[in-house]
Design a protein around this motif. Structure first.
Motif, PDB file in Angstrom:
ATOM      1  N   GLN A  77      -6.059  43.407 -31.165  1.00 27.10           N
ATOM      2  CA  GLN A  77      -6.367  42.891 -30.024  1.00 27.10           C
ATOM      3  C   GLN A  77      -6.875  43.856 -29.170  1.00 27.10           C
ATOM      4  O   GLN A  77      -6.729  45.116 -29.308  1.00 27.10           O
ATOM      5  CB  GLN A  77      -5.159  42.100 -29.254  1.00 27.10           C
ATOM      6  CG  GLN A  77      -4.544  41.005 -30.016  1.00 27.10           C
ATOM      7  CD  GLN A  77      -3.418  40.172 -28.887  1.00 27.10           C
ATOM      8  OE1 GLN A  77      -2.668  41.011 -28.312  1.00 27.10           O
ATOM      9  NE2 GLN A  77      -3.458  38.992 -29.053  1.00 27.10           N
ATOM     10  N   ALA A  78      -7.829  43.443 -28.056  1.00 22.16           N
ATOM     11  CA  ALA A  78      -8.512  44.087 -27.311  1.00 22.16           C
ATOM     12  C   ALA A  78      -7.141  45.110 -26.634  1.00 22.16           C
ATOM     13  O   ALA A  78      -6.257  44.463 -26.215  1.00 22.16           O
ATOM     14  CB  ALA A  78      -9.282  43.676 -26.199  1.00 22.16           C
TER      15      ALA A  78
ATOM     16  N   ALA B 191     -22.280  47.070 -36.584  1.00 20.44           N
ATOM     17  CA  ALA B 191     -21.770  45.815 -35.877  1.00 20.44           C
ATOM     18  C   ALA B 191     -22.827  44.678 -36.409  1.00 20.44           C
ATOM     19  O   ALA B 191     -24.034  45.129 -36.972  1.00 20.44           O
ATOM     20  CB  ALA B 191     -21.910  45.801 -34.518  1.00 20.44           C
ATOM     21  N   PRO B 192     -22.477  43.568 -36.327  1.00 19.92           N
ATOM     22  CA  PRO B 192     -23.313  42.279 -36.964  1.00 19.92           C
ATOM     23  C   PRO B 192     -24.401  42.401 -36.378  1.00 19.92           C
ATOM     24  O   PRO B 192     -24.724  42.062 -34.930  1.00 19.92           O
ATOM     25  CB  PRO B 192     -22.404  41.189 -36.714  1.00 19.92           C
ATOM     26  CG  PRO B 192     -20.950  41.630 -36.750  1.00 19.92           C
ATOM     27  CD  PRO B 192     -20.929  42.957 -36.183  1.00 19.92           C
TER      28      PRO B 192
ATOM     29  N   LYS C 272     -11.931  47.833 -27.640  1.00 16.81           N
ATOM     30  CA  LYS C 272     -12.948  46.806 -26.976  1.00 16.81           C
ATOM     31  C   LYS C 272     -13.624  45.915 -28.127  1.00 16.81           C
ATOM     32  O   LYS C 272     -13.591  46.361 -29.369  1.00 16.81           O
ATOM     33  CB  LYS C 272     -13.906  47.348 -26.066  1.00 16.81           C
ATOM     34  CG  LYS C 272     -13.333  48.488 -25.146  1.00 16.81           C
ATOM     35  CD  LYS C 272     -14.546  48.990 -24.271  1.00 16.81           C
ATOM     36  CE  LYS C 272     -14.143  50.099 -23.255  1.00 16.81           C
ATOM     37  NZ  LYS C 272     -15.370  50.634 -22.819  1.00 16.81           N
ATOM     38  N   SER C 273     -13.857  44.703 -27.616  1.00 10.81           N
ATOM     39  CA  SER C 273     -14.482  43.631 -28.622  1.00 10.81           C
ATOM     40  C   SER C 273     -15.801  44.501 -29.007  1.00 10.81           C
ATOM     41  O   SER C 273     -16.025  43.995 -30.403  1.00 10.81           O
ATOM     42  CB  SER C 273     -14.858  42.356 -27.806  1.00 10.81           C
ATOM     43  OG  SER C 273     -15.641  42.607 -26.658  1.00 10.81           O
TER      44      SER C 273
ATOM     45  N   VAL D 247     -11.943  43.444 -33.331  1.00 10.95           N
ATOM     46  CA  VAL D 247     -11.064  43.413 -32.164  1.00 10.95           C
ATOM     47  C   VAL D 247     -11.285  42.293 -31.412  1.00 10.95           C
ATOM     48  O   VAL D 247     -12.329  41.715 -31.018  1.00 10.95           O
ATOM     49  CB  VAL D 247     -11.630  44.503 -31.169  1.00 10.95           C
ATOM     50  CG1 VAL D 247     -10.761  44.797 -29.981  1.00 10.95           C
ATOM     51  CG2 VAL D 247     -11.803  46.120 -32.015  1.00 10.95           C
ATOM     52  N   SER D 248     -10.401  41.496 -31.246  1.00 15.18           N
ATOM     53  CA  SER D 248     -10.197  40.080 -30.663  1.00 15.18           C
ATOM     54  C   SER D 248      -9.815  40.089 -29.136  1.00 15.18           C
ATOM     55  O   SER D 248      -9.337  41.192 -28.681  1.00 15.18           O
ATOM     56  CB  SER D 248      -8.989  39.247 -31.206  1.00 15.18           C
ATOM     57  OG  SER D 248      -7.900  39.708 -30.863  1.00 15.18           O
ATOM     58  N   SER D 249     -10.673  39.397 -28.362  1.00 15.10           N
ATOM     59  CA  SER D 249     -10.678  39.658 -26.799  1.00 15.10           C
ATOM     60  C   SER D 249      -9.694  38.471 -26.347  1.00 15.10           C
ATOM     61  O   SER D 249      -9.150  37.749 -27.044  1.00 15.10           O
ATOM     62  CB  SER D 249     -11.935  39.520 -26.210  1.00 15.10           C
ATOM     63  OG  SER D 249     -12.623  38.101 -26.650  1.00 15.10           O
TER      64      SER D 249
END
Length: 118
Positions: free
Chosen positions: A12-13, A39-40, A86-87, A116-118
């Protein structure tokens, strides 16, 4: 030099993760080790690096104060402690070796996914 990265996962964030990268083979040739991420939909970017002798570190502005790179020469392992995630830290993280000071073009690990989930 062979590199094996581990430690990625879902967090989690605001949480923390520690990545590890174990080097094997001709480890005597390591000048620096570093972490990069992709990152994607984005290009691979530099995260942090550490000199194998002396331990001097450098890091990207985006992670300063949150991520810490360290090494254990006896274990031929480099770590990336990631705090206050952070996300936008979501990416595949790669470790790499610079064997001569000319850049990280020599050896790359297989990558470990950090989400990382916000």
């Amino acid at each position: 030099v062979q590199l094996q990265a581990s430690g990625g996962g879902l967090v989690q964030a605001g949480g923390s993760l520690r990545l590890s990268c174990a080097a094997s083979g001709h480890t005597f040739s390591i000048y620096r080790m570093g972490w990069f991420r992709q990152a994607p939909g984005k290009e691979r970017e530099f995260v942090a690096a550490i000199m194998w002798s002396g331990g001097m570190t450098s890091s990207a502005d985006s992670v300063k104060g949150r991520f810490t790179i360290s090494r254990d020469n006896a274990k031929n392992t480099v770590y990336l402690q990631m705090n206050s995630l952070k996300s936008e830290d979501t990416a595949v993280y790669y470790c790499a070796v610079d064997s001569n000071g000319l850049g990280f073009s020599d050896y790359w690990g297989q990558g470990t996914l950090v989400t990382v989930s916000s």
